[in-house]
Design a protein around this motif. Structure first.
Motif, PDB file in Angstrom:
ATOM      1  N   LYS A 206      35.693  23.326  35.462  1.00  0.00           N
ATOM      2  CA  LYS A 206      34.268  23.431  35.808  1.00  0.00           C
ATOM      3  C   LYS A 206      33.994  22.875  37.206  1.00  0.00           C
ATOM      4  O   LYS A 206      33.294  23.509  38.010  1.00  0.00           O
ATOM      5  CB  LYS A 206      33.419  22.686  34.766  1.00  0.00           C
ATOM      6  CG  LYS A 206      33.461  23.297  33.376  1.00  0.00           C
ATOM      7  CD  LYS A 206      32.522  22.599  32.414  1.00  0.00           C
ATOM      8  CE  LYS A 206      32.971  21.185  32.085  1.00  0.00           C
ATOM      9  NZ  LYS A 206      34.236  21.149  31.307  1.00  0.00           N
ATOM     10  N   THR A 207      34.517  21.686  37.497  1.00  0.00           N
ATOM     11  CA  THR A 207      34.226  21.091  38.808  1.00  0.00           C
ATOM     12  C   THR A 207      34.941  21.839  39.927  1.00  0.00           C
ATOM     13  O   THR A 207      34.389  22.002  41.019  1.00  0.00           O
ATOM     14  CB  THR A 207      34.619  19.601  38.826  1.00  0.00           C
ATOM     15  OG1 THR A 207      35.973  19.454  38.369  1.00  0.00           O
ATOM     16  CG2 THR A 207      33.709  18.791  37.936  1.00  0.00           C
ATOM     17  N   THR A 208      36.156  22.307  39.676  1.00  0.00           N
ATOM     18  CA  THR A 208      36.851  23.116  40.687  1.00  0.00           C
ATOM     19  C   THR A 208      36.064  24.386  40.985  1.00  0.00           C
ATOM     20  O   THR A 208      35.908  24.791  42.146  1.00  0.00           O
ATOM     21  CB  THR A 208      38.259  23.489  40.194  1.00  0.00           C
ATOM     22  OG1 THR A 208      39.006  22.294  39.964  1.00  0.00           O
ATOM     23  CG2 THR A 208      38.982  24.347  41.226  1.00  0.00           C
ATOM     24  N   VAL A 211      32.944  23.709  43.136  1.00  0.00           N
ATOM     25  CA  VAL A 211      33.260  23.487  44.551  1.00  0.00           C
ATOM     26  C   VAL A 211      33.352  24.832  45.268  1.00  0.00           C
ATOM     27  O   VAL A 211      32.829  25.014  46.375  1.00  0.00           O
ATOM     28  CB  VAL A 211      34.573  22.692  44.708  1.00  0.00           C
ATOM     29  CG1 VAL A 211      35.012  22.669  46.169  1.00  0.00           C
ATOM     30  CG2 VAL A 211      34.396  21.266  44.199  1.00  0.00           C
ATOM     31  N   LEU A 228      23.946  16.965  44.540  1.00  0.00           N
ATOM     32  CA  LEU A 228      24.765  16.862  43.340  1.00  0.00           C
ATOM     33  C   LEU A 228      24.263  15.699  42.500  1.00  0.00           C
ATOM     34  O   LEU A 228      23.933  14.639  43.036  1.00  0.00           O
ATOM     35  CB  LEU A 228      26.239  16.625  43.696  1.00  0.00           C
ATOM     36  CG  LEU A 228      26.886  17.556  44.721  1.00  0.00           C
ATOM     37  CD1 LEU A 228      28.325  17.119  44.970  1.00  0.00           C
ATOM     38  CD2 LEU A 228      26.841  18.998  44.239  1.00  0.00           C
ATOM     39  N   ALA A 230      24.337  13.837  38.182  1.00  0.00           N
ATOM     40  CA  ALA A 230      24.884  13.796  36.825  1.00  0.00           C
ATOM     41  C   ALA A 230      24.144  12.710  36.054  1.00  0.00           C
ATOM     42  O   ALA A 230      23.526  11.821  36.651  1.00  0.00           O
ATOM     43  CB  ALA A 230      26.381  13.517  36.862  1.00  0.00           C
ATOM     44  N   ARG A 238      32.948  11.423  39.720  1.00  0.00           N
ATOM     45  CA  ARG A 238      33.997  12.441  39.531  1.00  0.00           C
ATOM     46  C   ARG A 238      33.675  13.708  40.310  1.00  0.00           C
ATOM     47  O   ARG A 238      34.568  14.378  40.825  1.00  0.00           O
ATOM     48  CB  ARG A 238      34.153  12.777  38.047  1.00  0.00           C
ATOM     49  CG  ARG A 238      34.953  11.775  37.265  1.00  0.00           C
ATOM     50  CD  ARG A 238      35.430  12.380  35.948  1.00  0.00           C
ATOM     51  NE  ARG A 238      34.363  13.089  35.276  1.00  0.00           N
ATOM     52  CZ  ARG A 238      33.476  12.530  34.471  1.00  0.00           C
ATOM     53  NH1 ARG A 238      33.532  11.236  34.254  1.00  0.00           N
ATOM     54  NH2 ARG A 238      32.535  13.240  33.889  1.00  0.00           N
ATOM     55  N   MET A 239      32.409  14.070  40.406  1.00  0.00           N
ATOM     56  CA  MET A 239      32.053  15.242  41.203  1.00  0.00           C
ATOM     57  C   MET A 239      32.452  15.060  42.653  1.00  0.00           C
ATOM     58  O   MET A 239      33.024  15.958  43.283  1.00  0.00           O
ATOM     59  CB  MET A 239      30.540  15.488  41.117  1.00  0.00           C
ATOM     60  CG  MET A 239      30.032  15.937  39.783  1.00  0.00           C
ATOM     61  SD  MET A 239      28.260  16.291  39.835  1.00  0.00           S
ATOM     62  CE  MET A 239      28.231  17.868  40.682  1.00  0.00           C
ATOM     63  N   SER A 242      36.204  15.386  43.095  1.00  0.00           N
ATOM     64  CA  SER A 242      36.663  16.775  43.053  1.00  0.00           C
ATOM     65  C   SER A 242      36.419  17.483  44.375  1.00  0.00           C
ATOM     66  O   SER A 242      37.254  18.250  44.859  1.00  0.00           O
ATOM     67  CB  SER A 242      35.958  17.533  41.923  1.00  0.00           C
ATOM     68  OG  SER A 242      36.282  16.998  40.673  1.00  0.00           O
ATOM     69  N   ASP A 298      26.154  18.001  36.718  1.00  0.00           N
ATOM     70  CA  ASP A 298      27.327  17.953  35.853  1.00  0.00           C
ATOM     71  C   ASP A 298      26.982  17.257  34.543  1.00  0.00           C
ATOM     72  O   ASP A 298      25.984  16.548  34.437  1.00  0.00           O
ATOM     73  CB  ASP A 298      28.460  17.216  36.561  1.00  0.00           C
ATOM     74  CG  ASP A 298      29.823  17.508  35.960  1.00  0.00           C
ATOM     75  OD1 ASP A 298      29.901  18.373  35.059  1.00  0.00           O
ATOM     76  OD2 ASP A 298      30.818  16.878  36.374  1.00  0.00           O
ATOM     77  N   LEU A 324      26.474  22.334  34.791  1.00  0.00           N
ATOM     78  CA  LEU A 324      27.869  22.314  34.343  1.00  0.00           C
ATOM     79  C   LEU A 324      27.955  21.500  33.066  1.00  0.00           C
ATOM     80  O   LEU A 324      27.311  20.453  32.941  1.00  0.00           O
ATOM     81  CB  LEU A 324      28.780  21.673  35.394  1.00  0.00           C
ATOM     82  CG  LEU A 324      28.731  22.191  36.825  1.00  0.00           C
ATOM     83  CD1 LEU A 324      29.690  21.384  37.684  1.00  0.00           C
ATOM     84  CD2 LEU A 324      29.084  23.653  36.878  1.00  0.00           C
TER      85      LEU A 324
END
Length: 647
Positions: A206-208, A211, A228, A230, A238-239, A242, A298, A324
């Motif tokens: 999901k994060t890939t 991006v 961004l 969360a 973590r976002m 990534s 996210d 996400l």
């Protein structure tokens, strides 16, 4: 003793529900024994259990309080009070000025067969209208540029030899593929929509994917203002991690790489939380909206209805919103299951023929690879599912177990678990089985198997013997015990207490409340210190013997703070499954309640706990308890899914 008092004493009602029911009694002038007041009590109780509303249709003709909430045999008139037929119930409620119809001003709103608190009805309507207003294509997209970007970012996708939108893609060779590149499909969908959801299980990318979505958007408009966010600080970090990793991995121009956002915030910080609660407690709202063109969020499964309302209220109508999350994970702690409502609660997704045709052209896949339906929910065209896990191989027992649980196939899931039951499960966890079932002890008052504590003591002893806090933090993050609840003999509080006793008996811990090696999890956001709900660190003595709180940073460095300056926190050898969302560990011990009637035994809790494990999973549960959880999906009452067209 009044009916409400007896219900509170029996555990059927919380004091808050009793207080609200008495408020309705005073406002309406009706007695506590009246149908209106008892219905208000039941509504408040349902809200506290995660329901947005009370579905009268489900409860009509049934006893109001004889359910899982009330012990069988409760000697109360309320326990014997049956709800009338639906039409009669609706008519009785509407006789009071405390109950209004949609759009009216009253403490309670009756919308069809659903009874709401006024604020929850309003929140649900706001979320629906905000999403519905964004369910359209973005008209100013350069489709040829987008297709060229997709081809560059997804070079291994299936590309049949047929004309593309961009002339440079006409000569692409045919490449055989078992299925479409779902990340590529998700990227194409997200760029072309003003509202999009990218859902997938752990390791599906999901994060890939997001991006690459950001890269494609910046190639369309380099001036795009991106944000961004969360629900937790850990997910936000973590976002960022990534995105930083993707800069060096993807084929990006220096100009685009420099435009990628380098920070993410919690939702509360993004909205400007002012300490007065989610309603009216945010600096950004409809009158003071966020200055953003594209907002990516996210871990959306953790967002409750009220927070989602505040978020969409503060987001201008022309702003892109990309969610996400894993639609199969646990719902939010507070009322609502917003991501589940948006994505149809596990229903099979279909696209309209027009949407399927566009995605096929952009990604160069065959259109018949995408399920299609005319007249389905409009929101389905805004949802992309990532189906391929890169964490679990095809023969991974953890991956297969998660899939079986997700399908509710308790017999097959239990059979897979029992295969690992004969594996040697000792302090070093030998054996070849990825998944192992460890059954509770026979002693009813203390069902926790001693092997759980023996295993945990062995695993956690390793980090306590480390010489440096850097090594200790890395070692500690490899293992975790996950529990369904805070309280009880199988709850995280009791397991943390027992572990402290055992580790101290081995001479590995000091005495006292705060000690060298104590794992801590922050439970509130502290923006001044830069610590957020869910952050985990270790208390560790420095060279001078001073106890410090140490937290691993994204750059590999360790942040050190005086232990006494920490905000509210708890011990963290064992966590609840809710608190573990978004985290991964090499080895996980999942401890389920002993009571087969526990309301915590839910399929989503089981799935979330299982998918936190990367390599080894031990489940402490009686077989019948595991099977019951597998068969019981979350069923939160709300009207959002229906408003969005899911039936």
């Amino acid at each position: 003793m009044s009916i409400l008092n007896r219900l509170v004493e029996s555990g059927a009602l919380t004091p808050l529900s009793c207080h609200f029911a008495r408020f309705i009694a005073r406002q309406s002038g009706q007695a506590e024994e009246s149908l209106l007041v008892l219905t208000a009590a039941l509504l408040s109780q349902s809200n506290q259990q995660g329901d947005v509303c009370l579905d009268l249709g489900r409860r009509a003709g049934m006893s109001l309080f004889v359910s899982a909430m009330v012990p069988v045999g409760l000697s109360s008139a309320a326990a014997e009070t049956a709800a009338p037929p639906l039409a009669q119930w609706q008519a009785a409620l509407l006789q009071s000025h405390c109950v209004g119809k949609p759009g009216e001003l009253a403490p309670l709103i009756l919308d069809g067969s659903r009874l709401y608190l006024q604020r929850f009805w309003s929140d649900e309507q706001t979320v629906y209208h905000a999403i519905n207003a964004r369910l359209q294509f973005v008209e100013d997209i350069d489709l040829a540029r987008l297709q060229l970007g997709l081809a560059r970012l997804y070079p291994q996708r299936a590309t049949p030899a047929r004309p593309g939108i961009h002339p440079q893609l006409d000569l692409l060779a045919s490449v055989a593929a078992a299925e479409p590149d779902w990340q590529c499909v998700a990227s194409a969908l997200a760029v072309t929509r003003r509202f999009a959801v990218i859902s997938g299980g752990p390791g599906t990318g999901k994060t890939t994917t997001v991006v690459k979505v950001l890269v494609l958007l910046l190639e369309q408009n380099p001036a795009l203002r991106l944000r961004l966010a969360a629900p937790t600080g850990k997910a936000a970090a973590r976002m960022v991690e990534s995105i930083r990793a993707a800069r060096g991995r993807l084929n990006l121009s220096p100009e685009i790489a420099a435009l990628l956002p380098d920070e993410a915030s919690t939702l509360h910080r993004l909205l400007g939380y002012q300490g007065n609660g989610a309603r009216g407690g945010f600096r950004h709202n409809r009158l003071n909206p966020l200055l953003v063109d594209c907002l990516v969020i996210d871990e959306a499964s953790m967002i409750d209805l009220t927070l989602m309302k505040a978020l969409l209220d503060a987001t201008p109508a022309n702003t892109r919103v990309i969610l996400l999350g894993d639609r199969d994970q646990l719902a939010s702690v507070d009322a609502g299951n917003v991501l589940g409502d948006i994505t149809g609660h596990g229903r099979e997704l279909t696209y309209t023929p027009a949407m399927a045709a566009l995605l096929a052209r952009l990604t160069c896949i065959e259109q018949n690879c995408l399920l299609q339906e005319e007249g389905g929910p409009a929101v389905a065209d805004a949802i992309a599912l990532l189906r391929t896990s890169h964490r679990f191989s095809a023969d991974s027992a953890i991956g297969r177990l998660a899939t079986l649980v997700n399908k509710g196939d308790d017999a097959a899931a239990l059979a897979l678990l029992v295969q690992g039951q004969d594996a040697r499960v000792d302090n070093t966890w030998q054996g070849d089985s990825e998944v192992v079932l460890l059954q509770p002890a026979a002693n009813e008052w203390n069902p926790l198997n001693r092997a759980v504590l023996d295993w945990a003591v062995q695993r956690y002893s390793a980090y306590l013997r480390c010489q440096s806090v850097e090594e200790a933090l890395q070692s500690f993050e490899a293992t975790r015990i996950l529990c369904a609840s805070h309280e009880g003999p199988c709850g995280d509080m009791e397991i943390n207490r027992l572990l402290a006793e055992r580790l101290r008996a081995r001479g590995l811990l000091e005495s006292g409340e705060d000690f060298h090696g104590k794992p801590v999890m922050i439970t509130v956001n502290d923006y001044e210190l830069g610590l957020f709900n869910g952050d985990i660190g270790l208390l560790w003595r420095d060279e001078d013997g001073i106890l410090q709180a140490c937290f691993a940073q994204l750059d590999g460095q360790v942040r050190r703070l005086p232990a006494r300056s920490l905000p509210e926190h708890v011990t963290a050898w064992a966590l609840t499954v809710h608190k573990s969302q978004g985290s991964e560990f090499d080895q996980v011990m999942l401890v389920l309640p002993a009571d087969i009637n526990s309301p915590l035994l839910l399929r989503e809790l089981l799935y979330t706990g299982i998918t936190r494990a990367r390599r080894r999973l031990l489940i402490h549960s009686a077989p019948e308890v595991f099977a019951a959880a597998c068969r019981t999906p979350v069923q939160r009452s709300s009207g959002l899914a229906g408003l969005l067209g899911w039936r």
